[in-house]
Design an enzyme around this catalytic site. Structure first.
Site, PDB file in Angstrom:
ATOM      1  CG  HIS A  64      -0.241  -0.338   2.408  1.00 20.72           C
ATOM      2  ND1 HIS A  64       0.124  -1.364   3.133  1.00 20.72           N
ATOM      3  CD2 HIS A  64      -0.052   0.631   3.654  1.00 20.72           C
ATOM      4  CE1 HIS A  64       0.777  -1.394   4.057  1.00 20.72           C
ATOM      5  NE2 HIS A  64       0.487  -0.083   4.599  1.00 20.72           N
ATOM      6  CG  LEU A  65       2.017   3.750  -3.031  1.00 17.92           C
ATOM      7  CD1 LEU A  65       1.784   2.236  -3.356  1.00 17.92           C
ATOM      8  CD2 LEU A  65       1.792   4.776  -4.502  1.00 17.92           C
TER       9      LEU A  65
HETATM   10  P1  AMP Z   1       1.788   0.044   7.491  1.00 19.04           P
HETATM   11  O1  AMP Z   1       2.164   0.205   8.783  1.00 19.04           O
HETATM   12  O2  AMP Z   1       2.497   0.805   6.292  1.00 19.04           O
HETATM   13  O3  AMP Z   1       1.722  -1.470   6.958  1.00 19.04           O
HETATM   14  O4  AMP Z   1       0.378   0.737   7.261  1.00 19.04           O
HETATM   15  C1  AMP Z   1      -0.890   0.169   7.747  1.00 19.04           C
HETATM   16  C2  AMP Z   1      -1.810   1.097   7.770  1.00 19.04           C
HETATM   17  O5  AMP Z   1      -3.194   0.487   7.546  1.00 19.04           O
HETATM   18  C3  AMP Z   1      -1.852   1.860   9.040  1.00 19.04           C
HETATM   19  O6  AMP Z   1      -1.628   3.085   8.904  1.00 19.04           O
HETATM   20  C4  AMP Z   1      -2.951   1.526   9.692  1.00 19.04           C
HETATM   21  O7  AMP Z   1      -3.960   2.497  10.409  1.00 19.04           O
HETATM   22  C5  AMP Z   1      -3.950   1.040   8.421  1.00 19.04           C
HETATM   23  N1  AMP Z   1      -5.009   0.211   8.556  1.00 19.04           N
HETATM   24  C6  AMP Z   1      -5.384  -0.982   9.121  1.00 19.04           C
HETATM   25  N2  AMP Z   1      -6.343  -1.502   9.193  1.00 19.04           N
HETATM   26  C7  AMP Z   1      -7.186  -0.747   8.604  1.00 19.04           C
HETATM   27  C8  AMP Z   1      -8.691  -0.723   8.064  1.00 19.04           C
HETATM   28  N3  AMP Z   1      -9.242  -1.753   8.153  1.00 19.04           N
HETATM   29  N4  AMP Z   1      -9.124   0.290   7.369  1.00 19.04           N
HETATM   30  C9  AMP Z   1      -8.103   1.506   6.917  1.00 19.04           C
HETATM   31  N5  AMP Z   1      -6.908   1.499   7.390  1.00 19.04           N
HETATM   32  C10 AMP Z   1      -6.493   0.655   7.928  1.00 19.04           C
END
Ligand code: AMP
Ligand code: ZN
Length: 114
Positions: A100-101
């Site tokens: 993800h970005l």
């Molecule tokens: P990363 O730490 O780069 O893997 O980012 C994962 C991101 O996903 C974090 O900023 C979380 O807040 C976000 N996240 C996790 N679960 C969800 C969800 N169900 N909906 C939206 N964002 C999410």
């Protein structure tokens, strides 16, 4: 494979509001925003991280980045600026293992990141 939350979001099953979607990708608000605007842009197909980029065609990342750029424009961030982040692996701070970005904007960013 364990259920992947971002695959589930991309499939529409969570009812998460999508700011954008096409055949290849989807964008939605981060559940724990780190800036006034914090959007996640994801491919619909499951790719664990940037480490697995070898599995996809050359045009793949271009599409994700241009979608992110278009969203930044649409959300009024282009003039003031924004940050695009791809956390990769444990040291990179990755917590969801579906590529993800992060699109962050609406405030001034710091460097270096913590
Ligand atoms: P990363 O730490 O780069 O893997 O980012 C994962 C991101 O996903 C974090 O900023 C979380 O807040 C976000 N996240 C996790 N679960 C969800 C969800 N169900 N909906 C939206 N964002 C999410
Ligand atoms: Zn996934």
């Amino acid at each position: 494979m364990k259920t992947c939350i971002f695959c589930t979001i991309a499939s529409g099953k969570t009812g998460t509001d999508l700011l954008f979607e096409d055949e290849q990708c989807a964008a939605f608000h981060d559940i724990n925003p780190q800036a006034p605007t914090h959007i996640l842009v994801i491919p619909k197909r499951h790719i664990s991280s940037l480490n697995d980029l070898g599995q996809v065609p050359d045009t793949f990342m271009h599409h994700l980045f241009s979608t992110t750029r278009d969203l930044a424009e649409r959300l009024g961030l282009s003039k003031t600026g924004y940050r695009v982040v791809i956390n990769t692996g444990a040291d990179g701070g990755q917590t969801v293992f579906h590529l993800h970005l992060h699109l962050l904007g609406g405030r001034s960013m710091h460097w270096p990141p913590g």
